[in-house]
Write a protein that holds these residues in place. Structure first.
Motif, mmCIF file in Angstrom:
data_model
loop_
_atom_site.group_PDB
_atom_site.id
_atom_site.type_symbol
_atom_site.label_atom_id
_atom_site.label_comp_id
_atom_site.label_asym_id
_atom_site.label_seq_id
_atom_site.Cartn_x
_atom_site.Cartn_y
_atom_site.Cartn_z
ATOM 1 N N SER A 615 -95.350 3.902 -72.797
ATOM 2 C CA SER A 615 -93.910 3.654 -72.719
ATOM 3 C C SER A 615 -93.380 3.418 -71.319
ATOM 4 O O SER A 615 -92.272 2.903 -71.152
ATOM 5 C CB SER A 615 -93.154 4.846 -73.324
ATOM 6 N N ASP A 616 -94.159 3.773 -70.303
ATOM 7 C CA ASP A 616 -93.710 3.684 -68.918
ATOM 8 C C ASP A 616 -94.609 2.702 -68.174
ATOM 9 O O ASP A 616 -95.767 3.013 -67.874
ATOM 10 C CB ASP A 616 -93.755 5.072 -68.274
ATOM 11 N N ALA A 617 -94.078 1.513 -67.849
ATOM 12 C CA ALA A 617 -94.878 0.473 -67.199
ATOM 13 C C ALA A 617 -95.408 0.926 -65.847
ATOM 14 O O ALA A 617 -96.548 0.618 -65.481
ATOM 15 C CB ALA A 617 -94.055 -0.799 -67.028
ATOM 16 N N ALA A 618 -94.607 1.684 -65.102
ATOM 17 C CA ALA A 618 -95.041 2.167 -63.785
ATOM 18 C C ALA A 618 -96.195 3.150 -63.915
ATOM 19 O O ALA A 618 -97.149 3.129 -63.127
ATOM 20 C CB ALA A 618 -93.866 2.802 -63.047
ATOM 21 N N ALA A 619 -96.111 4.048 -64.900
ATOM 22 C CA ALA A 619 -97.179 5.017 -65.121
ATOM 23 C C ALA A 619 -98.476 4.320 -65.509
ATOM 24 O O ALA A 619 -99.558 4.669 -65.023
ATOM 25 C CB ALA A 619 -96.768 6.006 -66.206
ATOM 26 N N TYR A 623 -101.926 4.249 -63.272
ATOM 27 C CA TYR A 623 -103.183 4.693 -63.892
ATOM 28 C C TYR A 623 -104.268 3.632 -63.721
ATOM 29 O O TYR A 623 -105.406 3.935 -63.322
ATOM 30 C CB TYR A 623 -102.924 4.976 -65.366
ATOM 31 N N GLU A 624 -103.909 2.372 -63.972
ATOM 32 C CA GLU A 624 -104.884 1.288 -63.836
ATOM 33 C C GLU A 624 -105.361 1.104 -62.400
ATOM 34 O O GLU A 624 -106.463 0.598 -62.163
ATOM 35 C CB GLU A 624 -104.289 -0.025 -64.351
ATOM 36 N N SER A 625 -104.570 1.508 -61.431
ATOM 37 C CA SER A 625 -104.916 1.304 -60.022
ATOM 38 C C SER A 625 -105.901 2.338 -59.493
ATOM 39 O O SER A 625 -106.440 2.182 -58.393
ATOM 40 C CB SER A 625 -103.648 1.334 -59.161
ATOM 41 N N ARG A 626 -106.145 3.400 -60.216
ATOM 42 C CA ARG A 626 -107.014 4.475 -59.725
ATOM 43 C C ARG A 626 -108.469 4.038 -59.614
ATOM 44 O O ARG A 626 -108.982 3.308 -60.459
ATOM 45 C CB ARG A 626 -106.915 5.698 -60.649
ATOM 46 N N ASP A 627 -109.109 4.495 -58.550
ATOM 47 C CA ASP A 627 -110.522 4.218 -58.329
ATOM 48 C C ASP A 627 -111.288 5.525 -58.235
ATOM 49 O O ASP A 627 -110.759 6.541 -57.765
ATOM 50 C CB ASP A 627 -110.737 3.412 -57.040
ATOM 51 N N ALA A 628 -112.531 5.497 -58.665
ATOM 52 C CA ALA A 628 -113.360 6.695 -58.614
ATOM 53 C C ALA A 628 -113.857 6.968 -57.211
ATOM 54 O O ALA A 628 -114.086 6.046 -56.425
ATOM 55 C CB ALA A 628 -114.543 6.548 -59.567
ATOM 56 N N GLN A 629 -114.008 8.241 -56.901
ATOM 57 C CA GLN A 629 -114.599 8.696 -55.653
ATOM 58 C C GLN A 629 -115.745 9.645 -55.966
ATOM 59 O O GLN A 629 -115.784 10.254 -57.037
ATOM 60 C CB GLN A 629 -113.570 9.432 -54.794
ATOM 61 N N GLU A 630 -116.665 9.775 -55.029
ATOM 62 C CA GLU A 630 -117.751 10.731 -55.235
ATOM 63 C C GLU A 630 -117.194 12.154 -55.216
ATOM 64 O O GLU A 630 -116.445 12.529 -54.314
ATOM 65 C CB GLU A 630 -118.825 10.584 -54.165
ATOM 66 N N ILE A 631 -117.549 12.918 -56.213
ATOM 67 C CA ILE A 631 -117.156 14.321 -56.298
ATOM 68 C C ILE A 631 -118.275 15.216 -55.793
ATOM 69 O O ILE A 631 -118.044 16.163 -55.040
ATOM 70 C CB ILE A 631 -116.802 14.695 -57.751
ATOM 71 N N LEU A 632 -119.504 14.926 -56.203
ATOM 72 C CA LEU A 632 -120.637 15.749 -55.784
ATOM 73 C C LEU A 632 -121.919 14.923 -55.828
ATOM 74 O O LEU A 632 -122.009 13.918 -56.534
ATOM 75 C CB LEU A 632 -120.754 16.999 -56.664
ATOM 76 N N SER A 633 -122.910 15.353 -55.070
ATOM 77 C CA SER A 633 -124.227 14.717 -55.093
ATOM 78 C C SER A 633 -125.266 15.716 -54.602
ATOM 79 O O SER A 633 -124.967 16.640 -53.849
ATOM 80 C CB SER A 633 -124.260 13.449 -54.219
ATOM 81 N N PHE A 634 -126.474 15.531 -55.082
ATOM 82 C CA PHE A 634 -127.589 16.392 -54.661
ATOM 83 C C PHE A 634 -128.903 15.704 -55.025
ATOM 84 O O PHE A 634 -128.922 14.710 -55.753
ATOM 85 C CB PHE A 634 -127.511 17.773 -55.320
ATOM 86 N N GLN A 635 -129.993 16.258 -54.539
ATOM 87 C CA GLN A 635 -131.321 15.707 -54.772
ATOM 88 C C GLN A 635 -132.280 16.824 -55.176
ATOM 89 O O GLN A 635 -132.201 17.940 -54.681
ATOM 90 C CB GLN A 635 -131.826 14.999 -53.522
ATOM 91 N N VAL A 636 -133.166 16.481 -56.109
ATOM 92 C CA VAL A 636 -134.194 17.413 -56.558
ATOM 93 C C VAL A 636 -135.557 16.743 -56.419
ATOM 94 O O VAL A 636 -135.729 15.585 -56.822
ATOM 95 C CB VAL A 636 -133.968 17.835 -58.026
#
Length: 639
Positions: A615-619, A623-636
């Protein structure tokens, strides 16, 4: 990820907290559905392709030999929810490839009506010297979807494909065949799941499709069967579920950009998938209908997986996904024989084998709560006897072939998250291995331990948050009071969703109001693990219950301490926050070779209430403009 790279991610403030009541519409994070009532060498010139229409062995046909199945629901069918018509644009639902082996793949598309469809396949984007199999027919019987099985391909090779129907040409898709079983190759894959239409168009996928992957795994809940924001109505029949698969590949009606990254995801990567509870949803209109989530449950003298309602749901999945159409046969098990077979193992070179389990088609009925004593019964099964035996043989075979990483896909978590009596909320719930199928879980982990099968990594989604943990089991499978043992160096990566109800884990008594996302994550883990009292003042966590706390410990075999990076965490300090994230939409990227496995989890902040997106064009634009960022990483390192 270092703090300097994550400022934007950390400054988003939570607007709702589970401790003070649920978000207005969002589903609980740990209960995605209520419990039921009580590029290398080019292909050779001789490469060939075999073609067949969608569902050449359809689930309906596979089960038709069971005479009792047709009578399992003698009651009148529930009234179907009106289904919006499909797009009439040519190839509106794109293309897809899946089920890749070292020499084959399944190609998929849909036409707007009856058509003769020609597939083209080449090892170059210009389609010089294309492989052109015989045309296949798109018919109403399979909702105008078609599949072509391309075989005699070259291993570890990137292919381009497209379809023609008359003068119309589809978009070009790409996929990569698996590496040869003896090929020393690095493999990069990603996975996520849980795509609820209310949170379209899934902006997380904008970042995902930029990853350099060998393949993607769509791990369950490829659709949500509900038809209103409240979740009180749903599709009920074959046409309804077909619509739901189309819906997620259509833009939001109110989207100015008309972005559809789900189409890009299917087009840009070869894909594997499993179905979970929403693809086999309960009937909202007929409360006497069988529990379609549990294929091995009893229904009217037969198994649910032999009922018309189950067959319709699985047929829609098979028609709309690039999966092989195989049938279980010759096992002598009435729960399994003549059912569609979705469990399989695919070597991806010498260093990794992908083992896909089907933990929906054969499982016994879900229990209302995980504290039910029946949850520990060895008479209950998740996989069914034939699949369990097959899985153990595959694990042994991978070990004998010296495969480094055994990647096991399950649609329900296998780690222990805690029952209501243990942690104050039913975090396991009756759907999970630890919540309703404890003995079989113990048997699998004990088998891994007893047979010295190292480097087993389970992948799952479904709970709508990220939690990574090692796995322990009761040393005597049928005795829940027996000591807990580690299943060697096995661990599980749970992540997601793509876009769905999220938030604090449902049932956990924790207040995160006013905290940034990572501060809230820390609070949740402190309460859940039992390091901080919950909102009732009780220390009621995993440690108090004698269970393993969330996260890999510094002593976990092969964990490279220097490799661990997580937003909001001091580098070099191993702690639970390195291995968990809540209140986000996320996916995991795994890179595997004989020397190590590297895990990255990337995400973006979730939307608690989807109503404003419509219902809200701005919202919606934000939402569509969001990009993912790294939250965590590790190696085994492998053991």
């Amino acid at each position: 990820m270092k703090a300097s790279r994550s400022a934007a991610f950390l400054t988003i403030i939570l607007l709702a907290a589970c401790g003070s009541g649920p978000a207005p519409v969002a589903a609980p994070a740990s209960a995605s559905q209520p419990a039921p009532p009580s590029t290398s060498a080019a292909p050779s010139a001789s490469a060939a392709v075999s073609a067949k229409p969608t569902a050449a062995v359809s689930p309906s046909a596979a089960a038709s030999a069971a005479p009792s199945a047709a009578n399992a629901s003698a009651k009148p069918a529930a009234s179907p929810t009106p289904v919006p018509p499909a797009s009439t644009a040519p190839f509106a639902y794109g293309v897809a490839a899946g089920g890749m082996t070292a020499d084959s793949a399944v190609l998929w598309t849909r036409t707007p009506g009856p058509a003769s469809v020609q597939a083209e396949l080449a090892a170059n984007a210009a389609f010089s010297n294309p492989i052109t199999p015989a045309a296949v027919q798109a018919t109403k019987d399979h909702d105008f979807t078609v599949k072509v099985v391309a075989d005699h391909l070259q291993p570890g090779t990137t292919y381009y494909y497209r379809f023609r129907a008359g003068s119309d040409v589809s978009p070009t898709g790409t996929f990569k065949t698996a590496y040869a079983p003896n090929q020393d190759a690095k493999v990069t894959m990603a996975f996520s799941g849980d795509a609820d239409w209310k949170w379209k168009p899934y902006p997380l996928l904008k970042s995902l499709i930029k990853e350099k992957l060998d393949y993607f795994f769509f791990l369950g809940d490829l659709l949500y069967e509900t038809t209103n924001l409240q979740g009180t109505t749903s599709v009920e029949d074959l046409d309804g579920y077909r619509f739901k698969y189309r819906e997620n590949r259509e833009p939001r009606a109110n989207s100015a950009s008309k972005m559809t990254p789900m189409l890009d995801l299917y087009r840009d990567f070869g894909m594997y998938s499993v179905f979970d509870n929403h693809e086999t949803g309960y009937s909202a209109a007929d409360k006497t209908a069988p529990p379609y989530n549990e294929g091995g449950a009893q229904a009217g003298g037969t198994f649910v997986n032999q009922t018309p309602g189950w067959r319709a749901r699985v047929q829609a999945y098979s028609e709309y996904q690039p999966v092989q159409d195989d049938v279980v046969s010759g096992t002598g098990d009435s729960r399994s024989d003549k059912t569609p077979r979705f469990y399989q193992a695919i070597p991806w070179g010498a260093n990794a084998e992908l083992m896909i389990l089907d933990d929906r088609s054969y499982r016994d009925a879900r229990l209302a709560k995980s504290d039910d004593p029946a949850a520990k019964s060895c008479q209950r099964t998740m996989l069914g006897a034939p699949q369990l035996q097959w899985f153990e043989q595959e694990l042994q075979g991978a070990k004998s072939r010296n495969v480094t990483w055994k990647i096991v896909v399950v649609s329900s978590p296998i780690q222990q998250l805690g029952t209501a009596s243990q942690v104050g909320g039913d975090l396991d719930s009756g759907k999970s291995w630890a919540g309703g199928y404890v003995c079989e879980r113990n048997k699998i982990l004990k088998f891994i331990d007893d047979n010295s099968i190292d480097n087993v990594v389970f992948l799952t989604t479904d709970n709508h948050y990220t939690v990574i943990n090692n796995l322990k089991y009761n040393s005597v499978p049928d005795d829940p009071s027996s000591p807990l043992k580690s299943a060697r160096n096995a661990f599980e990566i749970l992540t997601g969703p793509m876009g769905a109800g999220a938030g604090n884990p449902s049932g956990l008594k924790v207040d995160t109001k006013g905290l940034s996302i990572r501060e809230a994550d820390r609070r949740i883990l402190d309460v859940w693990n039992g390091d901080t009292p919950d909102t009732s003042g009780q220390m009621h966590g995993l440690k108090q219950a004698g269970l393993d706390p969330i996260g890999l410990e510094a002593s976990f075999p092969g964990l490279v301490k220097e490799s661990i990076h997580a937003t909001g965490v001091q580098p070099g300090v191993v702690q639970p926050l390195d291995f968990a994230s809540f209140n986000t939409y996320s996916y995991a990227v795994l890179t595997l070779d004989k020397s190590a496995m590297t895990v990255q989890v990337k995400g973006l902040p979730y939307v608690a209430d989807p109503a404003p997106l419509a219902s809200d064009a701005a919202a919606e634009q934000e939402y569509e403009s969001r990009d993912a960022q790294e939250i965590l990483s590790f190696q085994v390192k492998p053991q």
